[in-house]
Scaffold this motif. Structure first.
Motif, PDB file in Angstrom:
ATOM      1  N   GLU A 240      20.502 -64.743 -22.052  1.00  0.00           N
ATOM      2  CA  GLU A 240      21.634 -63.903 -21.620  1.00  0.00           C
ATOM      3  C   GLU A 240      22.115 -62.859 -22.528  1.00  0.00           C
ATOM      4  OE1 GLU A 240      22.810 -63.686 -18.670  1.00  0.00           O
ATOM      5  OE2 GLU A 240      21.743 -65.435 -17.586  1.00  0.00           O
ATOM      6  N   GLY A 241      22.891 -61.945 -22.429  1.00  0.00           N
ATOM      7  CA  GLY A 241      23.380 -61.391 -23.429  1.00  0.00           C
ATOM      8  C   GLY A 241      22.460 -60.029 -23.833  1.00  0.00           C
ATOM      9  N   GLN A 242      22.868 -59.399 -25.111  1.00  0.00           N
ATOM     10  CA  GLN A 242      22.126 -58.255 -25.526  1.00  0.00           C
ATOM     11  C   GLN A 242      20.870 -58.447 -26.082  1.00  0.00           C
ATOM     12  OE1 GLN A 242      23.562 -55.280 -24.995  1.00  0.00           O
ATOM     13  NE2 GLN A 242      25.470 -55.709 -24.360  1.00  0.00           N
ATOM     14  N   PRO A 243      19.915 -57.755 -25.463  1.00  0.00           N
ATOM     15  CA  PRO A 243      18.571 -58.014 -25.945  1.00  0.00           C
ATOM     16  C   PRO A 243      18.513 -57.026 -27.214  1.00  0.00           C
ATOM     17  CG  PRO A 243      18.506 -56.659 -23.944  1.00  0.00           C
ATOM     18  CD  PRO A 243      20.073 -57.189 -24.161  1.00  0.00           C
ATOM     19  N   ASP A 244      17.520 -57.135 -28.071  1.00  0.00           N
ATOM     20  CA  ASP A 244      17.344 -56.237 -29.212  1.00  0.00           C
ATOM     21  C   ASP A 244      16.445 -55.226 -28.541  1.00  0.00           C
ATOM     22  OD1 ASP A 244      14.569 -56.894 -29.179  1.00  0.00           O
ATOM     23  OD2 ASP A 244      15.051 -58.688 -30.660  1.00  0.00           O
ATOM     24  N   GLY A 245      16.016 -54.132 -29.466  1.00  0.00           N
ATOM     25  CA  GLY A 245      15.334 -52.902 -29.029  1.00  0.00           C
ATOM     26  C   GLY A 245      14.068 -53.078 -28.321  1.00  0.00           C
ATOM     27  N   ARG A 246      13.353 -54.326 -28.764  1.00  0.00           N
ATOM     28  CA  ARG A 246      12.081 -54.581 -28.295  1.00  0.00           C
ATOM     29  C   ARG A 246      11.974 -54.814 -26.793  1.00  0.00           C
ATOM     30  NH1 ARG A 246       9.725 -59.933 -28.750  1.00  0.00           N
ATOM     31  NH2 ARG A 246      11.564 -61.433 -29.000  1.00  0.00           N
ATOM     32  N   PHE A 247      13.164 -55.129 -26.097  1.00  0.00           N
ATOM     33  CA  PHE A 247      12.958 -55.456 -24.630  1.00  0.00           C
ATOM     34  C   PHE A 247      13.434 -54.220 -23.953  1.00  0.00           C
ATOM     35  CE2 PHE A 247      13.872 -59.321 -26.448  1.00  0.00           C
ATOM     36  CZ  PHE A 247      13.230 -60.310 -25.463  1.00  0.00           C
ATOM     37  N   ILE A 248      12.720 -53.973 -22.765  1.00  0.00           N
ATOM     38  CA  ILE A 248      12.841 -53.100 -21.751  1.00  0.00           C
ATOM     39  C   ILE A 248      13.003 -53.494 -20.256  1.00  0.00           C
ATOM     40  CG2 ILE A 248      10.910 -51.432 -22.997  1.00  0.00           C
ATOM     41  CD1 ILE A 248       8.958 -52.286 -20.900  1.00  0.00           C
ATOM     42  N   PRO A 249      14.001 -52.744 -19.581  1.00  0.00           N
ATOM     43  CA  PRO A 249      14.211 -53.165 -18.372  1.00  0.00           C
ATOM     44  C   PRO A 249      12.978 -53.083 -17.221  1.00  0.00           C
ATOM     45  CG  PRO A 249      15.348 -51.011 -18.691  1.00  0.00           C
ATOM     46  CD  PRO A 249      14.405 -51.500 -20.128  1.00  0.00           C
TER      47      PRO A 249
END
Length: 114
Positions: free
Chosen positions: A3-12
């Protein structure tokens, strides 16, 4: 589930309400079919194609953490991507994060090695 803020390597890739009654949905990331599946309250993301005969794992039976290919019943652990019957056989898995109602997966093609 992270849960929470993913880093830039995650995409929806989907929203939680996209999961069917079995806790599954298939999304496309580029040309790759990725299965999202909930097991024991945790989401997992894995390649939807069995390396043996190309069966769609999303159509297979789930027994605990083992998802069985519908064509020849090869099992794959949704947490690791490994097949306990054939150590050389594995499927790609992706890190998953949930932000609110949105499901995100790691954008890189790295295979998790848990």
């Amino acid at each position: 589930m992270d849960e929470g803020q993913p880093d830039g390597r995650f995409i929806p890739v989907a929203r939680l309400d996209a999961l069917d009654a079995r806790g599954r949905t298939v999304v496309h990331v580029g040309a790759v079919r990725v299965l999202l599946v909930r097991v024991d309250g945790r989401l997992h993301a894995l390649e939807d194609t069995c390396p043996h005969r190309g069966g769609s794992l999303s159509e297979g039976d789930l027994d605990g953490h083992l998802l069985h290919c519908p064509l020849h019943a090869w099992p794959f652990d949704v947490r690791t991507g490994h097949c306990p019957w054939r150590p050389e056989a594995r499927i790609r898995i992706y890190d998953v994060s949930v932000r609110g109602e949105e499901i995100l997966i790691a954008a890189s093609d790295s295979v998790a090695t848990r």
